[in-house]
Scaffold this motif. Structure first.
Motif, PDB file in Angstrom:
ATOM      1  N   UNK A  52     -22.668 -10.547  -3.393  1.00 33.97           N
ATOM      2  CA  UNK A  52     -23.487 -11.507  -2.661  1.00 33.97           C
ATOM      3  C   UNK A  52     -24.364 -10.805  -1.626  1.00 33.97           C
ATOM      4  N   UNK A  53     -23.781  -9.860  -0.897  1.00 31.61           N
ATOM      5  CA  UNK A  53     -24.535  -9.123   0.125  1.00 31.61           C
ATOM      6  C   UNK A  53     -25.630  -8.277  -0.533  1.00 31.61           C
ATOM      7  N   UNK A  54     -25.289  -7.625  -1.646  1.00 30.37           N
ATOM      8  CA  UNK A  54     -26.272  -6.790  -2.341  1.00 30.37           C
ATOM      9  C   UNK A  54     -27.427  -7.621  -2.895  1.00 30.37           C
ATOM     10  N   UNK A  55     -27.112  -8.772  -3.451  1.00 27.63           N
ATOM     11  CA  UNK A  55     -28.178  -9.618  -3.996  1.00 27.63           C
ATOM     12  C   UNK A  55     -29.093 -10.133  -2.884  1.00 27.63           C
ATOM     13  N   UNK A  56     -28.506 -10.431  -1.727  1.00 32.24           N
ATOM     14  CA  UNK A  56     -29.312 -10.861  -0.585  1.00 32.24           C
ATOM     15  C   UNK A  56     -30.211  -9.730  -0.099  1.00 32.24           C
ATOM     16  N   UNK A  57     -29.674  -8.533  -0.044  1.00 31.70           N
ATOM     17  CA  UNK A  57     -30.426  -7.386   0.487  1.00 31.70           C
ATOM     18  C   UNK A  57     -31.460  -6.848  -0.499  1.00 31.70           C
ATOM     19  N   UNK A  58     -31.112  -6.780  -1.793  1.00 33.79           N
ATOM     20  CA  UNK A  58     -31.959  -6.123  -2.779  1.00 33.79           C
ATOM     21  C   UNK A  58     -32.589  -7.068  -3.799  1.00 33.79           C
ATOM     22  N   UNK A  59     -32.163  -8.325  -3.811  1.00 33.46           N
ATOM     23  CA  UNK A  59     -32.648  -9.271  -4.810  1.00 33.46           C
ATOM     24  C   UNK A  59     -31.801  -9.199  -6.062  1.00 33.46           C
ATOM     25  N   UNK A  60     -32.051 -10.084  -7.007  1.00 34.03           N
ATOM     26  CA  UNK A  60     -31.260 -10.083  -8.240  1.00 34.03           C
ATOM     27  C   UNK A  60     -31.531  -8.823  -9.065  1.00 34.03           C
ATOM     28  N   UNK A  61     -30.527  -8.341  -9.773  1.00 35.54           N
ATOM     29  CA  UNK A  61     -30.728  -7.138 -10.600  1.00 35.54           C
ATOM     30  C   UNK A  61     -31.630  -7.436 -11.787  1.00 35.54           C
ATOM     31  N   UNK A  63     -31.221  -6.478 -14.796  1.00 29.61           N
ATOM     32  CA  UNK A  63     -30.397  -6.722 -15.983  1.00 29.61           C
ATOM     33  C   UNK A  63     -29.008  -7.143 -15.543  1.00 29.61           C
ATOM     34  N   UNK A  64     -28.383  -8.052 -16.267  1.00 28.82           N
ATOM     35  CA  UNK A  64     -27.032  -8.487 -15.969  1.00 28.82           C
ATOM     36  C   UNK A  64     -26.967  -9.304 -14.699  1.00 28.82           C
ATOM     37  N   UNK A  65     -25.745  -9.533 -14.248  1.00 29.74           N
ATOM     38  CA  UNK A  65     -25.536 -10.310 -13.035  1.00 29.74           C
ATOM     39  C   UNK A  65     -25.285  -9.377 -11.858  1.00 29.74           C
ATOM     40  N   UNK A  66     -25.415  -9.909 -10.672  1.00 32.51           N
ATOM     41  CA  UNK A  66     -25.139  -9.115  -9.473  1.00 32.51           C
ATOM     42  C   UNK A  66     -23.692  -8.622  -9.481  1.00 32.51           C
ATOM     43  N   UNK A  67     -22.768  -9.460  -9.929  1.00 33.88           N
ATOM     44  CA  UNK A  67     -21.366  -9.057  -9.967  1.00 33.88           C
ATOM     45  C   UNK A  67     -21.148  -7.922 -10.958  1.00 33.88           C
ATOM     46  N   UNK A  68     -21.760  -7.989 -12.131  1.00 33.97           N
ATOM     47  CA  UNK A  68     -21.620  -6.917 -13.129  1.00 33.97           C
ATOM     48  C   UNK A  68     -22.175  -5.598 -12.596  1.00 33.97           C
ATOM     49  N   UNK A  69     -23.337  -5.651 -11.995  1.00 38.39           N
ATOM     50  CA  UNK A  69     -23.966  -4.437 -11.475  1.00 38.39           C
ATOM     51  C   UNK A  69     -23.184  -3.881 -10.280  1.00 38.39           C
ATOM     52  N   UNK A  70     -22.652  -4.776  -9.454  1.00 43.11           N
ATOM     53  CA  UNK A  70     -21.841  -4.333  -8.313  1.00 43.11           C
ATOM     54  C   UNK A  70     -20.578  -3.648  -8.809  1.00 43.11           C
ATOM     55  N   UNK A  71     -19.934  -4.243  -9.803  1.00 40.02           N
ATOM     56  CA  UNK A  71     -18.715  -3.652 -10.374  1.00 40.02           C
ATOM     57  C   UNK A  71     -19.003  -2.248 -10.910  1.00 40.02           C
TER      58      UNK A  71
END
Length: 88
Positions: A52-61, A63-71
């Motif tokens: 959630x913090x990464x998506x807020x700071x960098x926007x949506x990825x 490819x894939x979901x923010x959770x997938x990319x964070x993982x």
């Protein structure tokens, strides 16, 4: 639920968003994304919270979901010994 936190570094140098991190006698060059994740994980944080913090700071990825990319990013940092899993 499993959380992660940054491993305490012996020394760190930050420049241009990236960092050099000395942990257990090894120097790691950490990208801006990895550096941001380590900063956010100064205490236990879940993957969902990080995503959630990464998506807020960098926007949506792109490819894939923010959770997938964070993982994926967290797995790299865990493998390098820059993050550790904690019970949370």
């Amino acid at each position: 639920m499993v959380s992660v936190r940054a491993v305490v570094a012996h020394d760190e140098l930050h420049r241009g968003g990236e960092s050099l991190v000395l942990v257990d006698g090894q120097v790691h060059r950490v990208s801006a994304l990895g550096t941001f994740i380590r900063e956010q994980a100064d205490g236990p944080v879940t993957l969902e919270e990080l995503a959630q913090v990464l998506e807020t700071a960098f926007g949506p990825p792109p490819e894939g979901t923010a959770l997938e990319q964070t993982r994926a990013a967290v797995e790299v940092l865990l493998a390098a010994g820059l993050l550790e899993a904690v019970a949370g």
